[in-house]
Write a protein that holds these residues in place. Structure first.
Motif, PDB file in Angstrom:
ATOM      1  N   ASP A 137      -3.901   8.628   4.467  1.00 33.80           N
ATOM      2  CA  ASP A 137      -2.851   7.607   4.373  1.00 33.80           C
ATOM      3  C   ASP A 137      -1.594   8.148   3.689  1.00 33.80           C
ATOM      4  OD1 ASP A 137      -4.607   5.936   5.599  1.00 33.80           O
ATOM      5  OD2 ASP A 137      -5.165   4.814   3.794  1.00 33.80           O
ATOM      6  N   SER A 138      -1.773   8.980   2.669  1.00 33.17           N
ATOM      7  CA  SER A 138      -0.598   9.550   1.995  1.00 33.17           C
ATOM      8  C   SER A 138       0.132  10.533   2.909  1.00 33.17           C
ATOM      9  CB  SER A 138      -1.011  10.228   0.692  1.00 33.17           C
ATOM     10  OG  SER A 138      -1.962  11.250   0.935  1.00 33.17           O
ATOM     11  N   LEU A 182      -7.495   8.587   1.153  1.00 32.99           N
ATOM     12  CA  LEU A 182      -6.268   8.748   0.374  1.00 32.99           C
ATOM     13  C   LEU A 182      -5.392   9.855   0.956  1.00 32.99           C
ATOM     14  CD1 LEU A 182      -7.688   8.447  -3.266  1.00 32.99           C
ATOM     15  CD2 LEU A 182      -6.278   6.770  -2.073  1.00 32.99           C
ATOM     16  N   TYR A 194       1.304   4.428  -2.857  1.00 35.21           N
ATOM     17  CA  TYR A 194       1.211   5.863  -2.594  1.00 35.21           C
ATOM     18  C   TYR A 194       2.455   6.601  -3.085  1.00 35.21           C
ATOM     19  CZ  TYR A 194      -3.105   5.597   0.122  1.00 35.21           C
ATOM     20  OH  TYR A 194      -4.415   5.430   0.502  1.00 35.21           O
ATOM     21  N   GLU A 226       0.828  -1.207   0.000  1.00 31.89           N
ATOM     22  CA  GLU A 226       0.000   0.000   0.000  1.00 31.89           C
ATOM     23  C   GLU A 226       0.863   1.258   0.000  1.00 31.89           C
ATOM     24  OE1 GLU A 226      -3.841   1.642   2.517  1.00 31.89           O
ATOM     25  OE2 GLU A 226      -2.212   0.655   3.608  1.00 31.89           O
ATOM     26  N   GLU A 227       1.895   1.286   0.847  1.00 28.95           N
ATOM     27  CA  GLU A 227       2.772   2.457   0.912  1.00 28.95           C
ATOM     28  C   GLU A 227       3.533   2.636  -0.404  1.00 28.95           C
ATOM     29  OE1 GLU A 227       3.846   2.544   5.687  1.00 28.95           O
ATOM     30  OE2 GLU A 227       4.897   1.151   4.368  1.00 28.95           O
TER      31      GLU A 227
END
Length: 412
Positions: free
Chosen positions: A338-339, A335, A248, A244-245
């Motif tokens: 998390d970013s 979004l 991003y 996931e990271e």
């Protein structure tokens, strides 16, 4: 005489040319995968996976009982000396001309010898900068030995196909030796593919991309998992990112080669379920960097199109525009949250810029010397970062109206 002068160079070319250095196909051993581990003392362990050109080709009949590849591990001071030493064991001349994959262990990638060994190997003209770099959690020799793909006979095809999946998923970065060497400065952070054949049990998660290699809940199939990325700063591995990271990071860069992937988000009208979306990056990320003496501000705007693929809650998003706006705002907030969390991790823990925002910051300076004096590596951790996602809902699947749940469906 004039004709003789013209013919003389041609005659000399024929006389001096020859095939004294030619090698037939069966006289060469093509290394398709190279593994590098830390050895005893200042030595390394180089593992050569040598492909059998007859297996998987039209000449399979003559190599019916032969394995698709052979593997040998040599201890030596560096890769080139290991290659030369291996030639005393292998009957054919070892060649790197078909080498496309280099696997290094996490232990070796974190050592002080990594940059020196990898840099010195580039003196061999057969070592190309397009070689893909993979970091394995375990020793590279163990990773190569355990990898026994069922669908691919030839090992180089397996890695070629697996590494292409980053374009579809964004869970791993595009990592080559060329990108590694171009991001050795303090201004940039390099991300390499993270992989393993080991298993670290993890509870199944709703977010399908929040795993690292080895954590994916898998049963049967190929033992190799490619998920997440290894973080390199100044040529040395310092940590890892989840899938996931990694996504991003790729989204927040100005240009992203992985521009389309599928992801899930909580349904705002029924949080028991997740909605599945295809996220498509349309155009480049808009990055605005303002450099001031009192501080640096960075504004990032990511344009995305969303295609709604699955709605397990049966919420009517197709015809209800108000519900569409609620869904879009929910996804935007997730979004952005998390970013922002990832950026803070890069600023506080890594203290490096994997987003390549330093390329946009350079345009604020009249020369390279003034930019180096500004010292982006020290300014980035203190920069004020604002991230916005410009979302557009463009489709809701093949059927406009989702089915209406019947009585009793909720209890099943």
């Amino acid at each position: 005489m004039k004709r003789l002068k013209l013919l003389l160079p041609l005659l000399l070319a024929f006389a001096l040319s020859g095939c004294w250095d030619k090698l037939e196909l069966e006289e060469q051993a093509y290394t398709v995968v190279l593994g590098v581990d830390k050895g005893e003392g200042d030595l390394i362990q180089a593992t050569f996976q040598i492909s059998n050109p007859q297996v998987g080709s039209s000449d399979t009949g003559s190599a019916e009982n032969e394995p698709p590849s052979d593997t040998i591990t040599i201890s030596a001071p560096d890769i080139l000396s290991a290659k030369e030493l291996a030639n005393s064991v292998i009957t054919r001349k070892i060649s790197f001309s078909h080498l496309r994959t280099m696997i290094v262990s996490e232990e070796f990638a974190k050592s002080k010898f990594f940059l020196r060994i990898i840099s010195s190997s580039m003196r061999d003209p057969e070592m190309r900068r397009e070689v893909n770099l993979i970091v394995s959690k375990e020793k590279a020799s163990e990773f190569i030995d355990r990898n026994k793909p069922n669908l691919e006979t030839r090992p180089h095809k397996y890695f070629a196909f697996m590494q292409e999946r980053w374009r579809d998923t964004g869970n791993v970065p595009y990592s080559t030796l060329n990108r590694y060497f171009t991001r050795l400065t303090e201004d940039s952070v390099f991300l390499a593919i993270y992989a393993t054949t080991e298993r670290t049990p993890a509870a199944p998660r709703k977010n399908e991309d929040s795993y690292k290699a080895g954590q994916i809940p898998q049963k049967n199939g190929d033992p190799v998992q490619l998920m997440g990325s290894a973080i390199f700063k100044e040529g040395k591995m310092i940590g890892t990112l989840t899938g996931e990271e990694t996504r991003y990071v790729l989204l927040l860069r100005r240009k992203s080669l992985a521009h389309s992937f599928i992801s899930t988000f909580p349904d705002p009208y029924d949080e028991r379920y997740q909605v599945t979306l295809r996220m498509i990056k349309v155009g480049n990320t808009d990055i605005s960097v303002r450099v001031r003496n009192h501080g640096t501000t960075i504004h990032v705007k990511v344009p995305l199109k969303l295609q709604l693929l699955s709605i397990p809650s049966f919420t009517d998003y197709a015809l209800d525009t108000k519900k569409q706006e609620v869904l879009k705002k929910t996804i935007q907030s997730i979004l952005a949250r998390d970013s922002k969390r990832l950026v803070e991790k890069m600023q506080q823990d890594v203290k490096g810029d994997p987003f390549l925002w330093n390329l946009s910051a350079r345009t604020q300076f009249i020369s390279r010397e003034t930019f180096e004096t500004f010292n982006w590596a020290n300014r980035f951790p203190q920069a004020d970062v604002r991230i916005d996602f410009d979302l557009t809902l463009e489709s809701f699947g093949k059927q406009l109206n989702p089915p209406v749940p019947q009585k009793g469906d909720e209890s099943d």
